[in-house]
Design an enzyme around this catalytic site. Structure first.
Site, PDB file in Angstrom:
ATOM      1  N   LYS A 109       0.843  -1.187   0.000  1.00  0.00           N
ATOM      2  CA  LYS A 109       0.000   0.000   0.000  1.00  0.00           C
ATOM      3  C   LYS A 109       0.884   1.245   0.000  1.00  0.00           C
ATOM      4  O   LYS A 109       1.830   1.363   0.794  1.00  0.00           O
ATOM      5  CB  LYS A 109      -0.908   0.009   1.227  1.00  0.00           C
ATOM      6  CG  LYS A 109      -1.995  -1.058   1.190  1.00  0.00           C
ATOM      7  CD  LYS A 109      -3.055  -0.738   0.150  1.00  0.00           C
ATOM      8  CE  LYS A 109      -4.227  -1.695   0.224  1.00  0.00           C
ATOM      9  NZ  LYS A 109      -5.301  -1.349  -0.727  1.00  0.00           N
ATOM     10  N   ASP A 140      -0.204  -0.417  -4.585  1.00  0.00           N
ATOM     11  CA  ASP A 140      -1.599  -0.003  -4.677  1.00  0.00           C
ATOM     12  C   ASP A 140      -1.742   1.378  -4.057  1.00  0.00           C
ATOM     13  O   ASP A 140      -1.571   1.553  -2.849  1.00  0.00           O
ATOM     14  CB  ASP A 140      -2.489  -1.013  -3.947  1.00  0.00           C
ATOM     15  CG  ASP A 140      -3.961  -0.654  -4.012  1.00  0.00           C
ATOM     16  OD1 ASP A 140      -4.326   0.278  -4.758  1.00  0.00           O
ATOM     17  OD2 ASP A 140      -4.761  -1.312  -3.316  1.00  0.00           O
ATOM     18  N   GLU A 166      -1.332  -0.427  -9.145  1.00  0.00           N
ATOM     19  CA  GLU A 166      -2.770  -0.579  -8.982  1.00  0.00           C
ATOM     20  C   GLU A 166      -3.418   0.763  -8.643  1.00  0.00           C
ATOM     21  O   GLU A 166      -3.031   1.415  -7.680  1.00  0.00           O
ATOM     22  CB  GLU A 166      -3.076  -1.591  -7.882  1.00  0.00           C
ATOM     23  CG  GLU A 166      -4.570  -1.829  -7.670  1.00  0.00           C
ATOM     24  CD  GLU A 166      -4.859  -2.948  -6.692  1.00  0.00           C
ATOM     25  OE1 GLU A 166      -5.898  -2.882  -6.011  1.00  0.00           O
ATOM     26  OE2 GLU A 166      -4.041  -3.895  -6.607  1.00  0.00           O
ATOM     27  N   LYS A 216     -13.407  -7.480  -7.336  1.00  0.00           N
ATOM     28  CA  LYS A 216     -13.795  -7.940  -6.005  1.00  0.00           C
ATOM     29  C   LYS A 216     -15.232  -8.434  -6.073  1.00  0.00           C
ATOM     30  O   LYS A 216     -16.106  -7.752  -6.620  1.00  0.00           O
ATOM     31  CB  LYS A 216     -13.663  -6.817  -4.976  1.00  0.00           C
ATOM     32  CG  LYS A 216     -12.232  -6.348  -4.720  1.00  0.00           C
ATOM     33  CD  LYS A 216     -12.211  -5.266  -3.653  1.00  0.00           C
ATOM     34  CE  LYS A 216     -10.785  -4.942  -3.189  1.00  0.00           C
ATOM     35  NZ  LYS A 216     -10.027  -4.152  -4.169  1.00  0.00           N
TER      36      LYS A 216
END
Length: 330
Positions: A109, A140, A166, A216
């Site tokens: 992240k 991401d 991402e 997702k």
């Protein structure tokens, strides 16, 4: 689409839980979820608290499909997964990654507004040191960079041999511009929020704004809906999760197992970030993969981790409102 059960039937089938996390993620240290027990099995309804009813209703559709619908046929019985690294200090990285076991891929992240690009570089550098040259690293940003900031970050991070970026920017036009700027760098762009939070999840593919999709199962309304989006987009896909319980991760695993092609490790190992779960057979990674199977919550764990009465009432009302949204579409 699986027909929406009566709202009170859903409330009767609901178990609201609150699970502690091992580290802060998305600004929280606990994860609340509603588990629904239907005639076919268990589904999870766990949209983030800030989502409105229209957006959250897709998450309910996915839970209803899992508990009341017919399962999609699958082509694999296990799914390779990545580790997910929150914005922890560098000296805490090893302990987080150790919870995932022997995985070859880490999603880091980045772009936290409380941190700097130097912090992101330090984290990615440490992950590369731990994984070695053969490991795979993806970052991401959750749409947190401008195009210029994303380009600078890409240049800084490219030396660590990234698998892809991402959702580096928030909008589809920004993703398209960044992808054009990075074309000579051969650094793929993956779209997440531009698919799952968009009114038109196929816009990113039509605009040529991404090289692959992150899908997702809950936000896209279930396995069947997600498979349609991937097929119509015509792009490779990686399946991810949103810090689900093992019930939700099992739903994601079924989506990943149903994809005709699966070229990327999936973000379905996040049970490793839970300090507790609803089952004694948690879907944590083993040898870099999780099995494709149904998950049966444990009655004692459901009682132990039941949310406080006021939170249970809050989720019941949200469940009723989202069921009304779905019923109006039926």
């Amino acid at each position: 689409m699986t027909p929406t059960p009566d709202a009170e039937e859903l409330v009767e089938a609901a178990h609201v839980v609150r699970l502690p996390l091992v580290t802060r993620f998305r600004g929280v240290t606990e994860r609340e979820a509603v588990l629904l027990h239907g005639p076919r099995g268990w589904g999870e309804f766990s949209p983030f608290l800030e989502y409105d009813d229209a957006e959250a209703s897709a998450w309910l559709a996915a839970a209803i499909e899992a508990g009341w619908g017919e399962p999609a046929p699958v082509v694999r019985d296990s799914v390779p997964v990545n580790a997910t690294l929150p914005t922890v200090p560098v000296d805490g990285i090893r302990s987080v990654l150790d919870r995932f076991g022997d995985v070859r891929t880490v999603k880091v992240k980045v772009a936290d507004p409380r941190e700097t690009l130097a912090d992101d570089v330090a984290r990615v550098r440490e992950v590369r040191r731990i994984l070695g040259p053969e490991g795979r690293i993806r970052v991401d940003a959750n749409g947190g960079w401008s195009v210029d900031a994303a380009e600078r970050a890409a240049h800084e991070l490219a030396r660590f041999d990234l698998e892809y970026l991402e959702q580096p920017c928030a909008t589809v036009p920004e993703l398209a511009e960044l992808r054009d700027r990075l074309r000579d760098w051969q650094l793929p762009i993956a779209a997440d929020e531009s698919v799952r939070k968009a009114s038109d999840p196929l816009e990113v593919a039509r605009a040529g704004a991404a090289d692959l999709l992150v899908v997702k199962v809950q936000p896209l309304g279930g396995v069947a809906a997600a498979l349609r989006i991937v097929a119509e987009a015509g792009l490779p896909a990686v399946v991810s999760s949103a810090i689900d319980t093992s019930v939700g991760l099992a739903m994601g695993a079924r989506l990943a197992a149903a994809l005709p092609e699966l070229d990327y490790d999936c973000g379905l190992g996040t049970a490793a970030l839970l300090a507790a779960d609803v089952t004694r057979e948690t879907l944590r990674p083993v040898d870099g993969a999780i099995p494709v199977r149904d998950v049966e919550p444990d009655a004692e764990l459901l009682r132990t981790h039941a949310a406080p009465p006021e939170r249970t009432a809050w989720w019941h009302e949200r469940l009723r409102r989202c069921a009304a949204v779905l019923a109006s579409r039926d």
